[in-house]
Design a protein around this motif. Structure first.
Motif, short mmCIF file in Angstrom:
data_model
loop_
_atom_site.label_atom_id
_atom_site.label_comp_id
_atom_site.label_asym_id
_atom_site.label_seq_id
_atom_site.Cartn_x
_atom_site.Cartn_y
_atom_site.Cartn_z
N TYR A 29 -11.36 7.82 4.90
CA TYR A 29 -11.69 6.56 5.49
C TYR A 29 -11.84 5.55 4.12
CZ TYR A 29 -13.09 2.05 7.58
OH TYR A 29 -13.18 1.03 7.94
N ASN A 30 -10.76 4.26 4.46
CA ASN A 30 -10.87 3.25 3.39
C ASN A 30 -11.33 1.75 4.02
OD1 ASN A 30 -10.05 1.35 1.05
ND2 ASN A 30 -8.26 2.78 0.39
N GLU A 31 -11.94 1.64 3.52
CA GLU A 31 -12.33 -0.09 3.46
C GLU A 31 -11.05 -1.05 4.04
OE1 GLU A 31 -16.20 -1.38 2.40
OE2 GLU A 31 -16.99 0.90 2.96
N ARG A 32 -10.28 -0.47 2.74
CA ARG A 32 -9.37 -2.01 3.05
C ARG A 32 -7.38 -1.63 3.90
NH1 ARG A 32 -8.43 -1.95 -3.12
NH2 ARG A 32 -6.60 -3.87 -2.88
N LEU A 33 -8.06 -0.57 4.50
CA LEU A 33 -6.91 0.17 5.19
C LEU A 33 -6.15 -1.45 5.45
CD1 LEU A 33 -8.10 2.71 7.22
CD2 LEU A 33 -6.20 2.68 4.96
N ASP A 34 -6.69 -2.40 5.95
CA ASP A 34 -5.47 -3.58 6.42
C ASP A 34 -5.29 -4.96 5.28
OD1 ASP A 34 -6.51 -2.87 8.75
OD2 ASP A 34 -8.53 -4.14 9.05
N GLU A 35 -5.75 -4.56 4.12
CA GLU A 35 -4.85 -4.96 2.48
C GLU A 35 -3.43 -4.04 2.50
OE1 GLU A 35 -7.60 -5.63 -0.35
OE2 GLU A 35 -9.03 -5.59 1.37
N PRO A 36 -2.41 -5.26 1.93
CA PRO A 36 -1.79 -4.75 1.44
C PRO A 36 -1.82 -4.02 0.38
CG PRO A 36 -1.59 -6.92 1.01
CD PRO A 36 -2.62 -6.47 2.17
N LEU A 37 -1.47 -2.59 -0.70
CA LEU A 37 -1.47 -2.78 -2.23
C LEU A 37 -0.97 -3.46 -3.11
CD1 LEU A 37 0.94 1.27 -1.51
CD2 LEU A 37 -1.96 0.82 -1.05
N SER A 38 -2.21 -3.01 -4.19
CA SER A 38 -1.67 -4.28 -5.39
C SER A 38 -0.46 -3.32 -6.09
CB SER A 38 -3.12 -3.99 -6.01
OG SER A 38 -3.44 -2.35 -6.62
N ASP A 39 0.25 -4.25 -7.12
CA ASP A 39 1.30 -4.39 -7.64
C ASP A 39 0.57 -2.42 -8.84
OD1 ASP A 39 2.63 -5.50 -6.89
OD2 ASP A 39 2.71 -6.59 -9.07
N GLU A 40 -0.77 -2.49 -9.08
CA GLU A 40 -1.03 -0.90 -9.49
C GLU A 40 -1.42 -0.10 -8.69
OE1 GLU A 40 -5.11 0.39 -12.12
OE2 GLU A 40 -4.75 -1.66 -11.94
N THR B 78 3.78 5.62 -6.12
CA THR B 78 4.92 6.18 -6.30
C THR B 78 4.40 7.67 -7.27
OG1 THR B 78 5.39 3.95 -6.09
CG2 THR B 78 6.85 5.63 -6.46
N GLN B 79 4.04 7.44 -7.63
CA GLN B 79 3.33 8.99 -8.86
C GLN B 79 2.85 9.55 -7.96
OE1 GLN B 79 0.79 7.17 -11.83
NE2 GLN B 79 2.86 5.82 -13.08
N TYR B 80 2.11 9.63 -6.88
CA TYR B 80 1.32 10.31 -6.50
C TYR B 80 2.52 11.43 -5.62
CZ TYR B 80 -2.82 9.10 -7.77
OH TYR B 80 -4.17 8.68 -9.24
N LEU B 81 3.07 9.95 -4.90
CA LEU B 81 4.84 10.44 -4.27
C LEU B 81 5.87 11.44 -4.65
CD1 LEU B 81 5.96 10.23 -1.28
CD2 LEU B 81 6.95 8.34 -2.32
N HIS B 82 6.10 11.52 -5.76
CA HIS B 82 7.06 12.09 -6.77
C HIS B 82 6.23 13.64 -6.80
CE1 HIS B 82 10.38 9.56 -7.61
NE2 HIS B 82 9.00 8.58 -7.79
N ARG B 83 5.35 13.42 -7.60
CA ARG B 83 4.37 14.65 -7.36
C ARG B 83 3.83 15.69 -6.00
NH1 ARG B 83 -1.40 13.18 -10.37
NH2 ARG B 83 -1.79 15.26 -8.93
#
Length: 82
Positions: free
Chosen positions: A2-13, A19-24
């Protein structure tokens, strides 16, 4: 998870890390294909990971995230063996 920030878009970082995790994940956890339902239960997003090339449509329909930011390290040509 659970992440309390689910209603927020991802930051650039966060997007870069995702994307790195998705590639892995794709390299180590996707054998032939994997189908997932993610996002809000009332408005899910259906995601399919697959090794078919391309799974649907034309290969030019797919883009590699951050590919335009990648440094060119080699200028070899497919016709010169490299």
């Amino acid at each position: 998870m659970y992440n309390e920030r689910l209603d927020e878009p991802l930051s650039d970082e966060e997007l870069k890390l995702f994307t790195q995790y998705l590639h892995r994940f794709a390299n180590h956890d996707v054998d032939i294909f994997l189908s997932m339902e993610v996002g809000h239960p009332e408005h899910p997003v259906y995601v399919v990971f697959g090794r078919d090339y391309p799974p649907v449509g034309d290969a030019s329909d797919y883009r590699r995230p951050f590919a335009d930011r990648r440094q060119v390290t080699s200028k070899s040509d497919i016709n010169d063996g490299g």
